[in-house]
Design an enzyme around this catalytic site. Structure first.
Site, PDB file in Angstrom:
ATOM      1  N   GLU A 242      -9.538   7.743   3.290  1.00  0.00           N
ATOM      2  CA  GLU A 242      -8.107   7.975   3.578  1.00  0.00           C
ATOM      3  C   GLU A 242      -7.825   9.469   3.744  1.00  0.00           C
ATOM      4  O   GLU A 242      -7.046   9.863   4.621  1.00  0.00           O
ATOM      5  CB  GLU A 242      -7.244   7.406   2.446  1.00  0.00           C
ATOM      6  CG  GLU A 242      -7.194   5.887   2.454  1.00  0.00           C
ATOM      7  CD  GLU A 242      -6.400   5.309   1.310  1.00  0.00           C
ATOM      8  OE1 GLU A 242      -5.817   4.235   1.491  1.00  0.00           O
ATOM      9  OE2 GLU A 242      -6.362   5.908   0.229  1.00  0.00           O
TER      10      GLU A 242
ATOM     11  N   ASP B 160      -0.272   5.434   6.463  1.00  0.00           N
ATOM     12  CA  ASP B 160      -0.912   4.952   5.240  1.00  0.00           C
ATOM     13  C   ASP B 160       0.133   4.791   4.136  1.00  0.00           C
ATOM     14  O   ASP B 160       1.260   5.315   4.243  1.00  0.00           O
ATOM     15  CB  ASP B 160      -2.011   5.955   4.809  1.00  0.00           C
ATOM     16  CG  ASP B 160      -3.072   5.322   3.918  1.00  0.00           C
ATOM     17  OD1 ASP B 160      -2.884   4.193   3.434  1.00  0.00           O
ATOM     18  OD2 ASP B 160      -4.117   5.988   3.707  1.00  0.00           O
TER      19      ASP B 160
HETATM   20  C1  5RP Z   1      -5.468   2.835  -1.343  1.00  0.00           C
HETATM   21  C2  5RP Z   1      -4.216   3.628  -1.330  1.00  0.00           C
HETATM   22  C3  5RP Z   1      -2.954   2.893  -1.089  1.00  0.00           C
HETATM   23  O1  5RP Z   1      -2.347   3.385   0.064  1.00  0.00           O
HETATM   24  C4  5RP Z   1      -2.050   3.102  -2.270  1.00  0.00           C
HETATM   25  O2  5RP Z   1      -2.744   2.661  -3.443  1.00  0.00           O
HETATM   26  C5  5RP Z   1      -0.741   2.319  -2.146  1.00  0.00           C
HETATM   27  O3  5RP Z   1      -1.024   0.959  -2.097  1.00  0.00           O
HETATM   28  P1  5RP Z   1       0.140  -0.130  -2.056  1.00  0.00           P
HETATM   29  O4  5RP Z   1       0.895   0.088  -0.787  1.00  0.00           O
HETATM   30  O5  5RP Z   1      -0.584  -1.437  -2.143  1.00  0.00           O
HETATM   31  O6  5RP Z   1       1.010   0.119  -3.286  1.00  0.00           O
HETATM   32  O7  5RP Z   1      -4.194   4.821  -1.496  1.00  0.00           O
HETATM   33  O8  5RP Z   1      -6.565   3.615  -1.708  1.00  0.00           O
END
Ligand code: 5RP
Length: 233
Positions: free
Chosen positions: A111, A89
């Site tokens: 998540e 993630d």
């Molecule tokens: C979504 C998240 C994302 O993983 C986090 O916001 C990072 O996003 P990005 O890779 O677009 O910067 O937690 O809820």
């Protein structure tokens, strides 16, 4: 390298390092996690990855998996049995202990459920996400039952947070999460103890979950503009 290229690079590196056939995977949300989904889809189409089962963390991830024909499950599916081999993630911030904040894309609830149900956990970020203290620059989202918005806001303020209700874009009013809740984005002006704060916030009645991730220490892949990736365990 621009930021989009860095995100692709780091997502691919994590997949190449950690993903192999016959895995039960959790796949994350956001602009760094989604390239990992696409890459896994590509590898599956090429026959280089086989028998992959995925639990998605959001509609965004689910749709990306559907586009590639990646088999989708829930944590409750018989084949998954509530436990995953690995989750990959993104994150909004990562501190020196690999504690993270997440939920910039509003998907923090699933998540966290998926991350904490995984044996291995990997976070993919570009170097702009690496900070000394969490929650001072990028806000930490708190998913809240709509009826509890003001009492939760007051309780968060008494913990020293500045609180903002997340407003939707191209819809009037607040963001409604995938589980029909609201998001309060909070910032601290002084350093916090992330592990203690994760627990304290979740004790407030009406809080469903918060965006501090301290109980599952990930392997962190950090993509840099010079085209290198460093890994922190
Ligand atoms: C979504 C998240 C994302 O993983 C986090 O916001 C990072 O996003 P990005 O890779 O677009 O910067 O937690 O809820």
């Amino acid at each position: 390298m621009d930021q989009k290229e860095i995100k692709q690079l780091v997502a691919r590196r994590a997949v190449d390092t950690l993903v192999h056939s016959d895995m039960k995977l959790g796949l994350g949300t956001g602009s760094t996690a989604i390239p990992a989904v696409h890459y896994i889809g590509e590898l599956m189409q090429q026959g280089k990855l086989k028998n992959i089962m995925v639990v998605p963390t959001s509609f965004q991830t689910m749709i990306a998996c559907e586009q590639w024909g990646i088999p989708l499950y829930t944590l409750n599916s018989k084949e998954i049995g509530g436990e995953l081999d690995l989750t990959i993630d993104g994150a909004d911030e990562v501190d020196p202990r690999n504690y993270c904040t997440k939920g910039g894309g509003g998907a923090l609830l699933v998540e966290k459920i998926v991350a904490y149900a995984s044996r291995e956990y990997a976070i993919v970020v570009d170097e702009s996400k690496v900070v000394e203290q969490l929650g001072m620059k990028f806000p930490i989202p708190i998913e809240v039952i709509p009826e509890a918005r003001i009492p939760v806001q007051r309780a968060l303020e008494s913990l020293g947070a500045e609180v903002t209700l997340r407003e939707a874009v191209r819809k009037a009013g607040p963001v409604i999460t995938e589980h029909a809740n609201l998001l309060l984005d909070i910032r601290f002006s002084a350093p916090i103890d992330p592990a203690e704060m994760e627990n304290r916030i979740n004790q407030i009645p009406g809080v469903v979950e918060n965006g501090l991730f301290t109980r599952k220490r990930p392997q962190v892949f950090i993509g840099r503009s010079d085209g290198t990736v460093i890994t922190r365990t």
